[in-house]
Every structure is written in C-alpha cells, then in structure tokens.
Write a protein that holds these residues in place. Structure first.
Motif, PDB file in Angstrom:
ATOM      1  N   GLN A  72       0.842  -1.194   0.000  1.00 30.22           N
ATOM      2  CA  GLN A  72       0.000   0.000   0.000  1.00 30.22           C
ATOM      3  C   GLN A  72       0.880   1.249   0.000  1.00 30.22           C
ATOM      4  OE1 GLN A  72      -3.342   0.063  -0.197  1.00 30.22           O
ATOM      5  NE2 GLN A  72      -3.329  -2.157  -0.358  1.00 30.22           N
ATOM      6  N   PRO A  73       0.514   2.281  -0.741  1.00 28.76           N
ATOM      7  CA  PRO A  73       1.351   3.478  -0.851  1.00 28.76           C
ATOM      8  C   PRO A  73       1.677   4.150   0.482  1.00 28.76           C
ATOM      9  CG  PRO A  73      -0.537   3.598  -2.347  1.00 28.76           C
ATOM     10  CD  PRO A  73      -0.710   2.365  -1.525  1.00 28.76           C
ATOM     11  N   HIS A  74       0.788   4.075   1.434  1.00 29.51           N
ATOM     12  CA  HIS A  74       0.992   4.738   2.724  1.00 29.51           C
ATOM     13  C   HIS A  74       1.720   3.863   3.751  1.00 29.51           C
ATOM     14  CE1 HIS A  74      -2.639   2.357   3.193  1.00 29.51           C
ATOM     15  NE2 HIS A  74      -2.381   2.344   4.478  1.00 29.51           N
ATOM     16  N   PHE A  75       2.069   2.649   3.410  1.00 35.78           N
ATOM     17  CA  PHE A  75       2.626   1.694   4.371  1.00 35.78           C
ATOM     18  C   PHE A  75       3.860   2.248   5.089  1.00 35.78           C
ATOM     19  CE2 PHE A  75       5.156  -2.024   5.621  1.00 35.78           C
ATOM     20  CZ  PHE A  75       4.224  -2.701   6.392  1.00 35.78           C
ATOM     21  N   PHE A  76       4.800   2.824   4.365  1.00 33.18           N
ATOM     22  CA  PHE A  76       6.039   3.281   4.991  1.00 33.18           C
ATOM     23  C   PHE A  76       5.889   4.607   5.725  1.00 33.18           C
ATOM     24  CE2 PHE A  76       7.711   0.176   1.970  1.00 33.18           C
ATOM     25  CZ  PHE A  76       8.426  -0.604   2.860  1.00 33.18           C
ATOM     26  N   LYS A  77       4.747   5.258   5.585  1.00 32.10           N
ATOM     27  CA  LYS A  77       4.451   6.426   6.416  1.00 32.10           C
ATOM     28  C   LYS A  77       4.053   5.975   7.810  1.00 32.10           C
ATOM     29  CE  LYS A  77       3.142   9.360   2.590  1.00 32.10           C
ATOM     30  NZ  LYS A  77       2.060  10.016   1.871  1.00 32.10           N
ATOM     31  N   VAL A  78       3.401   4.833   7.871  1.00 33.68           N
ATOM     32  CA  VAL A  78       2.975   4.269   9.151  1.00 33.68           C
ATOM     33  C   VAL A  78       4.126   3.513   9.810  1.00 33.68           C
ATOM     34  CG1 VAL A  78       1.374   2.645  10.247  1.00 33.68           C
ATOM     35  CG2 VAL A  78       0.605   4.074   8.356  1.00 33.68           C
ATOM     36  N   VAL A  79       4.865   2.755   9.021  1.00 31.19           N
ATOM     37  CA  VAL A  79       5.973   1.941   9.502  1.00 31.19           C
ATOM     38  C   VAL A  79       7.262   2.680   9.150  1.00 31.19           C
ATOM     39  CG1 VAL A  79       7.094  -0.299   9.322  1.00 31.19           C
ATOM     40  CG2 VAL A  79       4.635  -0.124   9.054  1.00 31.19           C
ATOM     41  N   THR A  80       7.751   3.474  10.055  1.00 31.49           N
ATOM     42  CA  THR A  80       8.883   4.336   9.734  1.00 31.49           C
ATOM     43  C   THR A  80      10.227   3.655   9.966  1.00 31.49           C
ATOM     44  OG1 THR A  80       8.665   5.344  11.917  1.00 31.49           O
ATOM     45  CG2 THR A  80       7.599   6.463  10.073  1.00 31.49           C
ATOM     46  N   ASN A  81      10.674   3.572  11.191  1.00 31.12           N
ATOM     47  CA  ASN A  81      12.024   3.077  11.490  1.00 31.12           C
ATOM     48  C   ASN A  81      12.057   1.648  12.006  1.00 31.12           C
ATOM     49  OD1 ASN A  81      13.097   5.557  10.804  1.00 31.12           O
ATOM     50  ND2 ASN A  81      12.840   6.346  12.876  1.00 31.12           N
ATOM     51  N   ALA A  82      10.967   0.939  11.880  1.00 28.77           N
ATOM     52  CA  ALA A  82      10.882  -0.388  12.485  1.00 28.77           C
ATOM     53  C   ALA A  82      11.017  -1.503  11.455  1.00 28.77           C
ATOM     54  CB  ALA A  82       9.567  -0.523  13.239  1.00 28.77           C
ATOM     55  N   THR A  83      11.815  -1.288  10.402  1.00 35.70           N
ATOM     56  CA  THR A  83      11.961  -2.323   9.386  1.00 35.70           C
ATOM     57  C   THR A  83      13.368  -2.912   9.407  1.00 35.70           C
ATOM     58  OG1 THR A  83      12.566  -0.729   7.682  1.00 35.70           O
ATOM     59  CG2 THR A  83      10.231  -1.273   7.877  1.00 35.70           C
ATOM     60  N   VAL A  84      13.435  -4.215   9.151  1.00 36.03           N
ATOM     61  CA  VAL A  84      14.692  -4.952   9.107  1.00 36.03           C
ATOM     62  C   VAL A  84      14.645  -5.810   7.859  1.00 36.03           C
ATOM     63  CG1 VAL A  84      16.060  -6.738  10.257  1.00 36.03           C
ATOM     64  CG2 VAL A  84      14.909  -5.006  11.614  1.00 36.03           C
ATOM     65  N   ASN A  85      15.751  -5.867   7.127  1.00 40.65           N
ATOM     66  CA  ASN A  85      15.744  -6.688   5.915  1.00 40.65           C
ATOM     67  C   ASN A  85      16.699  -7.863   5.985  1.00 40.65           C
ATOM     68  OD1 ASN A  85      18.156  -5.436   5.588  1.00 40.65           O
ATOM     69  ND2 ASN A  85      17.611  -4.304   3.766  1.00 40.65           N
ATOM     70  N   HIS A  86      17.351  -8.057   7.124  1.00 39.21           N
ATOM     71  CA  HIS A  86      18.264  -9.197   7.292  1.00 39.21           C
ATOM     72  C   HIS A  86      18.225  -9.618   8.758  1.00 39.21           C
ATOM     73  CE1 HIS A  86      21.995 -11.535   7.445  1.00 39.21           C
ATOM     74  NE2 HIS A  86      21.781 -11.726   6.168  1.00 39.21           N
ATOM     75  N   ALA A  87      18.171 -10.903   9.000  1.00 38.84           N
ATOM     76  CA  ALA A  87      18.034 -11.418  10.366  1.00 38.84           C
ATOM     77  C   ALA A  87      19.144 -10.950  11.287  1.00 38.84           C
ATOM     78  CB  ALA A  87      17.978 -12.947  10.340  1.00 38.84           C
ATOM     79  N   SER A  88      20.351 -10.774  10.797  1.00 41.60           N
ATOM     80  CA  SER A  88      21.456 -10.374  11.668  1.00 41.60           C
ATOM     81  C   SER A  88      21.313  -8.943  12.175  1.00 41.60           C
ATOM     82  CB  SER A  88      22.798 -10.530  10.943  1.00 41.60           C
ATOM     83  OG  SER A  88      22.856  -9.642   9.843  1.00 41.60           O
ATOM     84  N   SER A  89      20.493  -8.130  11.533  1.00 42.55           N
ATOM     85  CA  SER A  89      20.326  -6.751  11.985  1.00 42.55           C
ATOM     86  C   SER A  89      19.153  -6.598  12.957  1.00 42.55           C
ATOM     87  CB  SER A  89      20.140  -5.801  10.801  1.00 42.55           C
ATOM     88  OG  SER A  89      19.054  -6.189  10.008  1.00 42.55           O
TER      89      SER A  89
END
Length: 101
Positions: free
Chosen positions: A79-96
């Motif tokens: 959804q276009p607004h997804f990253f407005k709601v989910v700001t700094n809480a994303t991880v793209n690799h398990a080690s991080s």
C-alpha cells in the motif's frame, strides 16, 4: 521466543524448532489474540496482525522483517501509505534484528 506461523506455513514448524535449538516455542492451542495480549515485541512481515497489535492497550514494540521487500513491492505490492505508518521499524536481514544502530 514464541512463534505463531501463518496457517499456510504450519509445515515449517518442525524446521524452525530444530534451528532454534529449544529457544523457539510453538503454542498452537493459543489464538493469535491470546498471544498478542502478552507480546512485548511483535516481529512480523507485511501482515495486518501489526495493525491488530497496535490497537491493544498492552502493545509495545513492533519490528517488521522484510527480507524480500524488493520482490514483494513488485508482487503483490505494498500500500502506498505503508512506509508512512511503519517508519524506522523495518529490518531486511536477520542479523540486523538485534542491533540498535
């Protein structure tokens, strides 16, 4: 760590148990709602369970694990607004996931 797999992924429960060396627990008898009520940190992907969790008075931290983000953005899409709601809480690799940079 308690893991609640999507019903379509139940076949991987044994594999996760082996990899987790006893640190991963499954409680299939508990509903998602029951588990969310006692969750301190919710780790999820693109699931709407994050929005359910965010509405609970006991909600704390959410972490979005998006290892396949480039592919997922293409199909099925986000959804276009997804990253407005989910700001700094994303991880793209398990080690991080455990780091606080």
């Amino acid at each position: 760590m308690v893991v609640k797999l999507h019903p379509l992924l139940q076949q991987y429960e044994q594999k996760f148990s082996q990899v987790g060396a006893g640190r991963i627990r499954f409680y299939p008898q508990l509903s998602t709602t029951d588990l969310l009520m006692v969750t301190e940190t919710l780790v999820t992907d693109y699931s709407s369970v994050a929005f359910d969790y965010s509405l609970l008075p006991t909600a704390h931290t959410m972490l979005f694990y998006m290892a396949d983000l480039p592919e997922y953005e293409k199909n099925p899409g986000i959804q276009p607004h997804f990253f407005k709601v989910v700001t700094n809480a994303t991880v793209n690799h398990a080690s991080s996931a455990g780091r606080s940079d």
